[in-house]
Design a protein around this motif. Structure first.
Motif, short mmCIF file in Angstrom:
data_model
loop_
_atom_site.label_atom_id
_atom_site.label_comp_id
_atom_site.label_asym_id
_atom_site.label_seq_id
_atom_site.Cartn_x
_atom_site.Cartn_y
_atom_site.Cartn_z
N LEU A 4 0.83 -1.20 0.00
CA LEU A 4 0.00 0.00 0.00
C LEU A 4 0.87 1.25 0.00
O LEU A 4 0.58 2.22 -0.70
CB LEU A 4 -0.94 0.00 1.21
CG LEU A 4 -1.89 1.18 1.31
CD1 LEU A 4 -2.81 1.21 0.09
CD2 LEU A 4 -2.72 1.08 2.57
N LYS A 5 1.95 1.26 0.76
CA LYS A 5 2.84 2.41 0.81
C LYS A 5 3.55 2.61 -0.53
O LYS A 5 3.72 3.74 -0.97
CB LYS A 5 3.87 2.25 1.92
CG LYS A 5 3.30 2.48 3.30
CD LYS A 5 4.39 2.49 4.33
CE LYS A 5 3.80 2.74 5.70
NZ LYS A 5 4.85 2.84 6.72
N LYS A 6 3.95 1.52 -1.17
CA LYS A 6 4.59 1.63 -2.48
C LYS A 6 3.63 2.24 -3.49
O LYS A 6 4.01 3.10 -4.29
CB LYS A 6 5.06 0.26 -2.97
CG LYS A 6 6.33 -0.22 -2.36
CD LYS A 6 6.78 -1.51 -3.02
CE LYS A 6 8.06 -2.01 -2.40
NZ LYS A 6 8.53 -3.24 -3.06
N LYS A 7 2.39 1.79 -3.45
CA LYS A 7 1.39 2.31 -4.38
C LYS A 7 1.14 3.79 -4.12
O LYS A 7 1.01 4.58 -5.05
CB LYS A 7 0.10 1.51 -4.23
CG LYS A 7 -0.94 1.84 -5.26
CD LYS A 7 -2.15 0.94 -5.13
CE LYS A 7 -3.15 1.26 -6.22
NZ LYS A 7 -4.33 0.41 -6.14
N ARG A 8 1.08 4.17 -2.86
CA ARG A 8 0.85 5.57 -2.50
C ARG A 8 2.02 6.44 -2.95
O ARG A 8 1.81 7.53 -3.49
CB ARG A 8 0.64 5.70 -1.00
CG ARG A 8 0.29 7.11 -0.59
CD ARG A 8 -0.04 7.17 0.86
NE ARG A 8 -1.46 6.86 1.02
CZ ARG A 8 -2.10 6.82 2.16
NH1 ARG A 8 -1.43 7.02 3.27
NH2 ARG A 8 -3.37 6.56 2.23
N VAL A 9 3.25 5.96 -2.77
CA VAL A 9 4.42 6.73 -3.19
C VAL A 9 4.43 6.89 -4.70
O VAL A 9 4.69 7.99 -5.22
CB VAL A 9 5.72 6.03 -2.70
CG1 VAL A 9 6.94 6.63 -3.36
CG2 VAL A 9 5.84 6.13 -1.20
N LYS A 10 4.11 5.83 -5.43
CA LYS A 10 4.07 5.92 -6.89
C LYS A 10 2.99 6.90 -7.34
O LYS A 10 3.19 7.67 -8.28
CB LYS A 10 3.80 4.54 -7.50
CG LYS A 10 5.00 3.63 -7.43
CD LYS A 10 4.68 2.29 -8.08
CE LYS A 10 5.85 1.33 -7.98
NZ LYS A 10 5.55 0.03 -8.60
N THR A 11 1.85 6.90 -6.67
CA THR A 11 0.78 7.83 -7.01
C THR A 11 1.21 9.27 -6.77
O THR A 11 0.96 10.14 -7.60
CB THR A 11 -0.49 7.52 -6.18
OG1 THR A 11 -0.86 6.17 -6.42
CG2 THR A 11 -1.62 8.45 -6.55
N LEU A 12 1.86 9.52 -5.65
CA LEU A 12 2.32 10.88 -5.34
C LEU A 12 3.35 11.36 -6.35
O LEU A 12 3.32 12.52 -6.79
CB LEU A 12 2.89 10.93 -3.93
CG LEU A 12 1.87 10.72 -2.80
CD1 LEU A 12 2.57 10.67 -1.46
CD2 LEU A 12 0.82 11.79 -2.83
N ILE A 13 4.26 10.50 -6.73
CA ILE A 13 5.27 10.87 -7.72
C ILE A 13 4.61 11.17 -9.06
O ILE A 13 4.95 12.16 -9.73
CB ILE A 13 6.34 9.76 -7.85
CG1 ILE A 13 7.18 9.71 -6.57
CG2 ILE A 13 7.23 9.99 -9.06
CD1 ILE A 13 8.11 8.52 -6.50
N LEU A 14 3.66 10.35 -9.45
CA LEU A 14 2.94 10.57 -10.70
C LEU A 14 2.19 11.90 -10.68
O LEU A 14 2.23 12.66 -11.64
CB LEU A 14 1.98 9.42 -10.97
CG LEU A 14 1.14 9.54 -12.24
CD1 LEU A 14 2.03 9.49 -13.47
CD2 LEU A 14 0.11 8.44 -12.29
#
Length: 69
Positions: A4-14
């Motif tokens: 979940l944290k990896k997905k959130r970090v990727k979303t924020l970067i995007l």
């Protein structure tokens, strides 16, 4: 790192990349005469600095959605 944290970090970067891509007029960098290039580069730097608070707000609201209510 949790999935979940990896997905959130990727979303924020995007989201940050999309914001900077929209706010900085990159096509103008290639279509301007040589005389106005320094002025345009200064303008792009100013727009980049102005965009930082909006990216930070987007990150904060993504991490804490209750701040928008």
């Amino acid at each position: 790192m949790e999935p979940l944290k990896k997905k959130r970090v990727k979303t924020l970067i995007l989201l940050a990349i999309i914001w900077f891509a929209i706010s900085i007029p990159l096509p103008f960098l290639f279509n301007v005469p040589k005389e106005s290039t320094p002025q345009l580069l200064t303008l792009v730097q100013i727009m980049g600095v102005i965009s930082v608070p909006f990216v930070v707000l987007g990150i904060a609201w993504t991490l804490k959605p209750e701040l928008t209510q």
